[in-house]
Design an enzyme around this catalytic site. Structure first.
Site, PDB file in Angstrom:
ATOM      1  N   GLU A   4       0.804  -1.080   0.186  1.00  0.00           N
ATOM      2  CA  GLU A   4      -0.149   0.159  -0.077  1.00  0.00           C
ATOM      3  C   GLU A   4       0.816   1.322   0.295  1.00  0.00           C
ATOM      4  O   GLU A   4       0.570   2.849   0.340  1.00  0.00           O
ATOM      5  CB  GLU A   4      -0.889  -0.017   1.207  1.00  0.00           C
ATOM      6  CG  GLU A   4      -0.287  -0.190   2.582  1.00  0.00           C
ATOM      7  CD  GLU A   4      -1.147  -0.506   3.677  1.00  0.00           C
ATOM      8  OE1 GLU A   4      -2.483   0.836   3.557  1.00  0.00           O
ATOM      9  OE2 GLU A   4      -1.599  -0.805   4.389  1.00  0.00           O
ATOM     10  N   CYS A  40      -3.272  -3.966   4.914  1.00  0.00           N
ATOM     11  CA  CYS A  40      -1.881  -4.730   5.198  1.00  0.00           C
ATOM     12  C   CYS A  40      -2.876  -5.924   5.089  1.00  0.00           C
ATOM     13  O   CYS A  40      -1.750  -7.034   5.440  1.00  0.00           O
ATOM     14  CB  CYS A  40      -2.124  -4.179   7.031  1.00  0.00           C
ATOM     15  SG  CYS A  40      -2.076  -3.134   7.311  1.00  0.00           S
ATOM     16  N   HIS A 100      -1.648  -9.923  12.429  1.00  0.00           N
ATOM     17  CA  HIS A 100      -1.010  -8.576  12.257  1.00  0.00           C
ATOM     18  C   HIS A 100      -0.817  -8.074  13.414  1.00  0.00           C
ATOM     19  O   HIS A 100      -1.614  -7.741  13.805  1.00  0.00           O
ATOM     20  CB  HIS A 100      -2.125  -8.323  10.612  1.00  0.00           C
ATOM     21  CG  HIS A 100      -2.195  -6.538  10.644  1.00  0.00           C
ATOM     22  ND1 HIS A 100      -0.933  -6.116  10.072  1.00  0.00           N
ATOM     23  CD2 HIS A 100      -2.361  -5.585  10.922  1.00  0.00           C
ATOM     24  CE1 HIS A 100      -1.154  -4.824  10.563  1.00  0.00           C
ATOM     25  NE2 HIS A 100      -2.020  -5.048  10.430  1.00  0.00           N
TER      26      HIS A 100
END
Ligand code: COA
Length: 390
Positions: A82, A114, A236
């Site tokens: 990104e 993400c 994450h």
């Protein structure tokens, strides 16, 4: 029907030349450094040099994999980011000249905050299920950037993780099913005209927890394992404390008893690298995986839970099984060296790098030579980015 096992055959990561200690940032912001060290679980964050971007760190992550395994049968390269450097051309195409990717390949950039790296992994698994002779190079590379003096500032960072996905993998088998959840929300985003992301921090923390729980519920509906069957939970990590928060939330939502020791046993080993690298967006989950594999006691045959979240938002919960002999294939020494070799910045140099503006006039601009890493952005000229391998 028997299906070919597919998964991660090799994994390598790279980070930037520079890092900032959170104690330096805390002093500047006039806050207790334990707010960062303990409160969000971050001690340092990687900072890109003037001659680094996602292409240079992606190349540094991918090169050791190609050196070890060659490029035969790599017919797809998927780079998730990104922090793209171009709105049209895929960042991975720049890797052709830097690391020698095969011409007989489809080369694509993927984006969903993400979550993009997980999309790459699953797309790769699908391609290999169709033709087990093929291998797919998946790279997740990002430089997380928020505005100076904003709440997001201490949750910056940068890294790239490259993974060779193949049949009969040496490290980790990807298991089915996957639990999925997506919803149109505005917790974190970056309009095309901005270099720093916009985030509603508290909303994003709550959205992450809800999405992880929903993905878990879907995983169970699809016939997935029980929570008790997983040896570790790899989340994450926009900041490492988030993994602990999300796991507590998941356990509580399922009526499990929650104590700090149980959560620590499930999470601690996944956070060692992220604690000092910071947020690396798409790469963060896989940096957590590298940390787990490098630090945990023998995990052979154990099931790992992988929980991916990308703001906006998409979440995926899936299982993976650690393969016999996996330790012989890890890159623990190189991973530690990538982190330990970073040069620490003082606040003024960090600020200068943070505020640097890319040239837009199309003239020739040489880039300051700063990075000691194997690839660098040497110039921008005629609106083209010019890279060099050392
Ligand atoms: N010692 C120990 N802990 C301390 C402390 C100290 N001196 N001072 C504060 N803390 C704790 C707080 O209690 C809080 O812990 P908790 O969340 O468990 O309650 C934590 O440190 C953070 O403090 P807070 O006041 O909430 O920080 P903040 O308003 O600066 O925001 C984020 C924190 C993470 C929301 C912010 O950094 C952010 O927006 N980051 C980007 C978004 C992001 O990463 N989202 C994640 C989902 S993708």
């Amino acid at each position: 029907m028997t299906t070919t096992p597919v998964g991660i055959h090799d994994l390598s990561f790279a980070t930037t030349h520079y890092a900032l200690d959170h104690a330096v940032l805390a002093e500047r912001l006039g806050v207790d450094r334990d707010k960062f060290y303990l409160g969000i679980g971050q001690e340092k964050m990687s900072v890109a040099a003037a001659d680094e971007d996602i292409v240079t760190i992606a190349a540094a992550a991918a090169a050791p994999i190609l050196e070890r395994h060659g490029t035969d049968n790599i017919r797809t390269v998927l780079l998730a980011t990104e922090t793209g450097v171009d709105q049209s051309k895929a960042a991975a195409l720049y890797l052709h000249s830097l690391v020698g990717l095969p011409n007989a390949a489809r080369v694509v950039e993927l984006k969903q905050a993400c979550y993009g790296g997980t999309a790459g992994l699953q797309f790769a698994a699908g391609l290999i299920a169709r033709d087990p002779a093929q291998r797919v190079l998946v790279i997740a590379a990002d430089i997380a950037k928020y505005e100076l003096d904003s709440p997001g500032e201490p949750t910056q960072g940068a890294a790239a993780v490259a993974m060779l996905i193949s049949a009969d993998p040496a490290i980790l088998r990807l298991d089915t099913p996957s639990g999925l959840y997506s919803a149109d929300i505005m917790d974190f985003w970056r309009p095309n005209y901005r270099t720093a992301a916009i985030v509603d921090g508290k909303t994003s923390v709550n959205a992450y927890q809800k999405a992880a729980q929903e993905a878990w519920s879907d995983y169970r509906r699809q016939g997935g394992r029980d929570l008790s069957e997983f040896a570790a939970f790899c989340y994450h990590q926009p900041f490492t404390k988030m993994a602990y928060k999300a796991h507590r939330h998941l356990l509580e939502s399922q009526g499990h008893s929650v104590d700090a020791a149980r959560i620590a046993a499930a999470i601690d080993d996944t956070t060692t690298y992220n604690r000092t690298v910071g947020n690396s967006y798409t790469a963060s989950l896989y940096l957590g995986l590298a940390s787990l594999l490098d630090h945990a006691d023998d995990l052979t045959g154990k099931a790992l839970a992988m929980i991916s979240y990308g703001s906006g938002s998409v979440a995926e919960f899936f299982g993976a099984t650690v393969q016999p002999g996996y330790r012989e294939h890890l890159r623990t020494e190189a991973n530690r060296a990538a982190i330990e070799s970073r040069e620490l910045l003082d606040y003024d140099r960090y600020r200068e790098l943070h505020e640097a503006v890319s040239p837009t006039d199309g003239r020739y601009h040489a880039t300051a030579e700063q990075t000691g890493r194997p690839f660098r952005l040497s110039a921008v000229s005629g609106h083209k980015r010019i890279y060099e391998a050392r």
